[in-house]
Design a protein around this motif. Structure first.
Motif, PDB file in Angstrom:
ATOM      1  N   ALA A  84       0.841  -1.209   0.000  1.00  0.00           N
ATOM      2  CA  ALA A  84       0.000   0.000   0.000  1.00  0.00           C
ATOM      3  C   ALA A  84       0.872   1.255   0.000  1.00  0.00           C
ATOM      4  CB  ALA A  84      -0.922   0.000   1.211  1.00  0.00           C
ATOM      5  N   LEU A  85       0.557   2.164  -0.914  1.00  0.00           N
ATOM      6  CA  LEU A  85       1.308   3.422  -1.007  1.00  0.00           C
ATOM      7  C   LEU A  85       0.581   4.555  -0.290  1.00  0.00           C
ATOM      8  CD1 LEU A  85       2.301   3.186  -4.786  1.00  0.00           C
ATOM      9  CD2 LEU A  85       3.669   2.555  -2.797  1.00  0.00           C
ATOM     10  N   GLY A  86      -0.714   4.357  -0.084  1.00  0.00           N
ATOM     11  CA  GLY A  86      -1.505   5.393   0.583  1.00  0.00           C
ATOM     12  C   GLY A  86      -2.551   4.780   1.485  1.00  0.00           C
ATOM     13  N   ALA A  87      -3.002   5.571   2.465  1.00  0.00           N
ATOM     14  CA  ALA A  87      -4.062   5.121   3.362  1.00  0.00           C
ATOM     15  C   ALA A  87      -5.025   6.269   3.631  1.00  0.00           C
ATOM     16  CB  ALA A  87      -3.480   4.631   4.684  1.00  0.00           C
ATOM     17  N   MET A  88      -6.304   5.920   3.619  1.00  0.00           N
ATOM     18  CA  MET A  88      -7.362   6.832   4.047  1.00  0.00           C
ATOM     19  C   MET A  88      -7.812   6.343   5.411  1.00  0.00           C
ATOM     20  SD  MET A  88      -8.425   9.132   1.918  1.00  0.00           S
ATOM     21  CE  MET A  88      -8.536   9.628   0.206  1.00  0.00           C
ATOM     22  N   LEU A  89      -7.574   7.126   6.442  1.00  0.00           N
ATOM     23  CA  LEU A  89      -7.954   6.734   7.806  1.00  0.00           C
ATOM     24  C   LEU A  89      -9.194   7.537   8.171  1.00  0.00           C
ATOM     25  CD1 LEU A  89      -5.548   6.819  10.899  1.00  0.00           C
ATOM     26  CD2 LEU A  89      -7.971   6.306  10.873  1.00  0.00           C
ATOM     27  N   VAL A  90     -10.305   6.839   8.250  1.00  0.00           N
ATOM     28  CA  VAL A  90     -11.608   7.521   8.312  1.00  0.00           C
ATOM     29  C   VAL A  90     -12.213   7.464   9.718  1.00  0.00           C
ATOM     30  CG1 VAL A  90     -13.886   7.664   7.216  1.00  0.00           C
ATOM     31  CG2 VAL A  90     -11.954   6.703   5.927  1.00  0.00           C
ATOM     32  N   SER A 154     -18.068  14.199   2.688  1.00  0.00           N
ATOM     33  CA  SER A 154     -19.380  13.572   2.804  1.00  0.00           C
ATOM     34  C   SER A 154     -19.541  12.608   1.641  1.00  0.00           C
ATOM     35  CB  SER A 154     -20.500  14.613   2.767  1.00  0.00           C
ATOM     36  OG  SER A 154     -21.738  13.941   2.622  1.00  0.00           O
ATOM     37  N   ALA A 155     -19.569  11.315   1.966  1.00  0.00           N
ATOM     38  CA  ALA A 155     -19.825  10.323   0.919  1.00  0.00           C
ATOM     39  C   ALA A 155     -21.257  10.490   0.410  1.00  0.00           C
ATOM     40  CB  ALA A 155     -19.617   8.911   1.465  1.00  0.00           C
ATOM     41  N   LEU A 156     -22.145  10.951   1.284  1.00  0.00           N
ATOM     42  CA  LEU A 156     -23.552  11.141   0.897  1.00  0.00           C
ATOM     43  C   LEU A 156     -23.680  12.229  -0.170  1.00  0.00           C
ATOM     44  CD1 LEU A 156     -26.616  11.147   3.229  1.00  0.00           C
ATOM     45  CD2 LEU A 156     -26.343  12.940   1.548  1.00  0.00           C
ATOM     46  N   SER A 157     -23.162  13.412   0.115  1.00  0.00           N
ATOM     47  CA  SER A 157     -23.283  14.516  -0.858  1.00  0.00           C
ATOM     48  C   SER A 157     -22.194  14.440  -1.922  1.00  0.00           C
ATOM     49  CB  SER A 157     -23.191  15.856  -0.142  1.00  0.00           C
ATOM     50  OG  SER A 157     -21.853  16.119   0.238  1.00  0.00           O
ATOM     51  N   GLY A 158     -21.126  13.741  -1.616  1.00  0.00           N
ATOM     52  CA  GLY A 158     -19.965  13.690  -2.505  1.00  0.00           C
ATOM     53  C   GLY A 158     -18.961  14.793  -2.202  1.00  0.00           C
ATOM     54  N   GLY A 159     -19.306  15.663  -1.276  1.00  0.00           N
ATOM     55  CA  GLY A 159     -18.451  16.815  -0.977  1.00  0.00           C
ATOM     56  C   GLY A 159     -17.045  16.427  -0.561  1.00  0.00           C
ATOM     57  N   ASN A 160     -16.067  16.950  -1.295  1.00  0.00           N
ATOM     58  CA  ASN A 160     -14.641  16.783  -0.966  1.00  0.00           C
ATOM     59  C   ASN A 160     -14.081  15.383  -1.213  1.00  0.00           C
ATOM     60  OD1 ASN A 160     -13.105  18.963  -0.314  1.00  0.00           O
ATOM     61  ND2 ASN A 160     -13.742  19.051   1.816  1.00  0.00           N
ATOM     62  N   VAL A 161     -14.897  14.451  -1.675  1.00  0.00           N
ATOM     63  CA  VAL A 161     -14.417  13.063  -1.800  1.00  0.00           C
ATOM     64  C   VAL A 161     -13.329  12.973  -2.884  1.00  0.00           C
ATOM     65  CG1 VAL A 161     -15.034  10.686  -2.357  1.00  0.00           C
ATOM     66  CG2 VAL A 161     -16.563  12.069  -0.928  1.00  0.00           C
ATOM     67  N   ASP A 162     -13.643  13.476  -4.069  1.00  0.00           N
ATOM     68  CA  ASP A 162     -12.642  13.442  -5.147  1.00  0.00           C
ATOM     69  C   ASP A 162     -11.390  14.227  -4.756  1.00  0.00           C
ATOM     70  OD1 ASP A 162     -14.186  11.869  -6.748  1.00  0.00           O
ATOM     71  OD2 ASP A 162     -14.207  13.249  -8.456  1.00  0.00           O
ATOM     72  N   THR A 163     -11.610  15.396  -4.184  1.00  0.00           N
ATOM     73  CA  THR A 163     -10.476  16.247  -3.784  1.00  0.00           C
ATOM     74  C   THR A 163      -9.531  15.499  -2.855  1.00  0.00           C
ATOM     75  OG1 THR A 163     -12.065  18.051  -3.851  1.00  0.00           O
ATOM     76  CG2 THR A 163      -9.914  18.546  -2.875  1.00  0.00           C
ATOM     77  N   ALA A 164     -10.108  14.807  -1.870  1.00  0.00           N
ATOM     78  CA  ALA A 164      -9.283  14.096  -0.894  1.00  0.00           C
ATOM     79  C   ALA A 164      -8.513  12.949  -1.545  1.00  0.00           C
ATOM     80  CB  ALA A 164     -10.156  13.574   0.246  1.00  0.00           C
ATOM     81  N   PHE A 165      -9.193  12.173  -2.399  1.00  0.00           N
ATOM     82  CA  PHE A 165      -8.515  11.059  -3.074  1.00  0.00           C
ATOM     83  C   PHE A 165      -7.438  11.579  -4.033  1.00  0.00           C
ATOM     84  CE2 PHE A 165     -11.965   8.257  -1.643  1.00  0.00           C
ATOM     85  CZ  PHE A 165     -11.269   7.084  -1.392  1.00  0.00           C
ATOM     86  N   PHE A 166      -7.768  12.625  -4.796  1.00  0.00           N
ATOM     87  CA  PHE A 166      -6.787  13.153  -5.743  1.00  0.00           C
ATOM     88  C   PHE A 166      -5.553  13.701  -5.024  1.00  0.00           C
ATOM     89  CE2 PHE A 166      -9.962  12.845  -9.098  1.00  0.00           C
ATOM     90  CZ  PHE A 166      -9.174  12.587 -10.201  1.00  0.00           C
ATOM     91  N   ARG A 167      -5.788  14.365  -3.886  1.00  0.00           N
ATOM     92  CA  ARG A 167      -4.654  14.906  -3.142  1.00  0.00           C
ATOM     93  C   ARG A 167      -3.737  13.777  -2.674  1.00  0.00           C
ATOM     94  NH1 ARG A 167      -4.289  18.510   2.074  1.00  0.00           N
ATOM     95  NH2 ARG A 167      -6.208  17.457   2.625  1.00  0.00           N
ATOM     96  N   LEU A 168      -4.348  12.688  -2.204  1.00  0.00           N
ATOM     97  CA  LEU A 168      -3.556  11.537  -1.760  1.00  0.00           C
ATOM     98  C   LEU A 168      -2.772  10.948  -2.928  1.00  0.00           C
ATOM     99  CD1 LEU A 168      -2.973   9.540   0.648  1.00  0.00           C
ATOM    100  CD2 LEU A 168      -4.807   8.137  -0.293  1.00  0.00           C
ATOM    101  N   LEU A 169      -3.444  10.758  -4.064  1.00  0.00           N
ATOM    102  CA  LEU A 169      -2.793  10.143  -5.232  1.00  0.00           C
ATOM    103  C   LEU A 169      -1.668  11.043  -5.758  1.00  0.00           C
ATOM    104  CD1 LEU A 169      -5.994   8.779  -7.011  1.00  0.00           C
ATOM    105  CD2 LEU A 169      -4.280   7.436  -5.785  1.00  0.00           C
ATOM    106  N   GLU A 170      -1.906  12.354  -5.754  1.00  0.00           N
ATOM    107  CA  GLU A 170      -0.860  13.290  -6.198  1.00  0.00           C
ATOM    108  C   GLU A 170       0.342  13.236  -5.277  1.00  0.00           C
ATOM    109  OE1 GLU A 170      -2.825  17.097  -6.581  1.00  0.00           O
ATOM    110  OE2 GLU A 170      -3.870  16.371  -8.386  1.00  0.00           O
ATOM    111  N   GLU A 171       0.067  13.106  -3.989  1.00  0.00           N
ATOM    112  CA  GLU A 171       1.149  13.056  -3.010  1.00  0.00           C
ATOM    113  C   GLU A 171       1.960  11.766  -3.168  1.00  0.00           C
ATOM    114  OE1 GLU A 171       3.409  15.076  -0.630  1.00  0.00           O
ATOM    115  OE2 GLU A 171       1.518  15.847  -1.456  1.00  0.00           O
ATOM    116  N   ILE A 172       1.287  10.649  -3.471  1.00  0.00           N
ATOM    117  CA  ILE A 172       1.987   9.378  -3.697  1.00  0.00           C
ATOM    118  C   ILE A 172       2.890   9.525  -4.912  1.00  0.00           C
ATOM    119  CG2 ILE A 172       1.696   6.980  -4.429  1.00  0.00           C
ATOM    120  CD1 ILE A 172      -0.982   6.989  -2.846  1.00  0.00           C
ATOM    121  N   TYR A 173       2.320  10.141  -5.960  1.00  0.00           N
ATOM    122  CA  TYR A 173       3.057  10.337  -7.196  1.00  0.00           C
ATOM    123  C   TYR A 173       4.286  11.219  -6.958  1.00  0.00           C
ATOM    124  CZ  TYR A 173       4.018  11.365 -12.067  1.00  0.00           C
ATOM    125  OH  TYR A 173       4.628  11.481 -13.267  1.00  0.00           O
TER     126      TYR A 173
END
Ligand code: GTP
Ligand code: MG
Length: 173
Positions: A84-90, A154-173
């Motif tokens: 694993a290169l990244g982790a989302m701790l929720v 918010s997984a319900l509204s979708g708010g910030n979900v893509d942003t958070a994942f993209f930030r993690l993926l960019e940081e891994i890269y």
């Protein structure tokens, strides 16, 4: 930022962890399929979903692993974290105990995952503003002390979900 690529440059494995019912599986289905299920069942064992994205001109397949928050349903720990290169701790912003347990999840990551793993702390269910039990400042302070990224989503509204994942993926890269 989306594309249907012919050729994948990199596969990034990301694990999602945290207490049961904080919304791990729903965050994942929001990111991977833009779907949300209100009567989501507890995860048993391990599941994963993928989404292919383009970051800085490279095609990256994000392979996101999801397991149960409940101990008795969890997968074999070492296999789950391997590579694993990244982790989302929720945690759930409406459930203080789920935030109080974050330190334990960080310990588990430090024990089993690679030292260079990039970790994002996620306060999920940000749509439930009236039920907030974890002040944003507490999470920011914890994240700074531990060297983690931090987002409320918010997984319900979708708010910030893509942003958070993209930030993690960019940081891994
Ligand atoms: P385990 O698989 O048991 O570890 O739980 P989990 O962390 O995967 O939780 P799951 O994604 O199954 O979501 C648990 C419950 O929270 C479900 O009823 C979801 O509908 C709800 N939920 C998840 N995300 C959100 C959110 O952002 N807002 C709100 N209001 N509810 C959410
Ligand atoms: Mg789940």
């Amino acid at each position: 930022q989306e594309s249907v690529p012919e050729k994948i440059d990199y596969v990034f494995k990301v694990v999602v962890i945290g207490d049961s019912a904080v919304g791990k599986s729903q965050l994942l289905s929001r990111f991977a399929k833009n779907e949300f299920c209100i009567d989501s069942k507890s995860t048993i064992g391990v599941e994963f979903q993928t989404r292919t994205v383009t970051i800085k001109g490279k095609v990256i397949k994000a392979q996101i692993w999801d397991t149960a928050g409940q101990e008795r349903y969890r997968a074999v720990t070492s296999a789950y974290y391997r590579g694993a290169l990244g982790a989302m701790l929720v945690y759930d912003i409406t459930k203080r105990p789920s935030f109080d347990h974050v330190a334990r999840w960080v310990e588990e990551l430090r024990a089993h995952a690679d030292n260079s793993i990039v970790i994002t702390l996620i306060g999920n269910k940000a749509d439930l503003v009236d039920q907030r039990a974890v002040p944003t400042e507490d999470a920011i302070e914890f994240a700074e002390n531990q060297g983690l990224f931090f987002s409320e989503t918010s997984a319900l509204s979708g708010g910030n979900v893509d942003t958070a994942f993209f930030r993690l993926l960019e940081e891994i890269y």
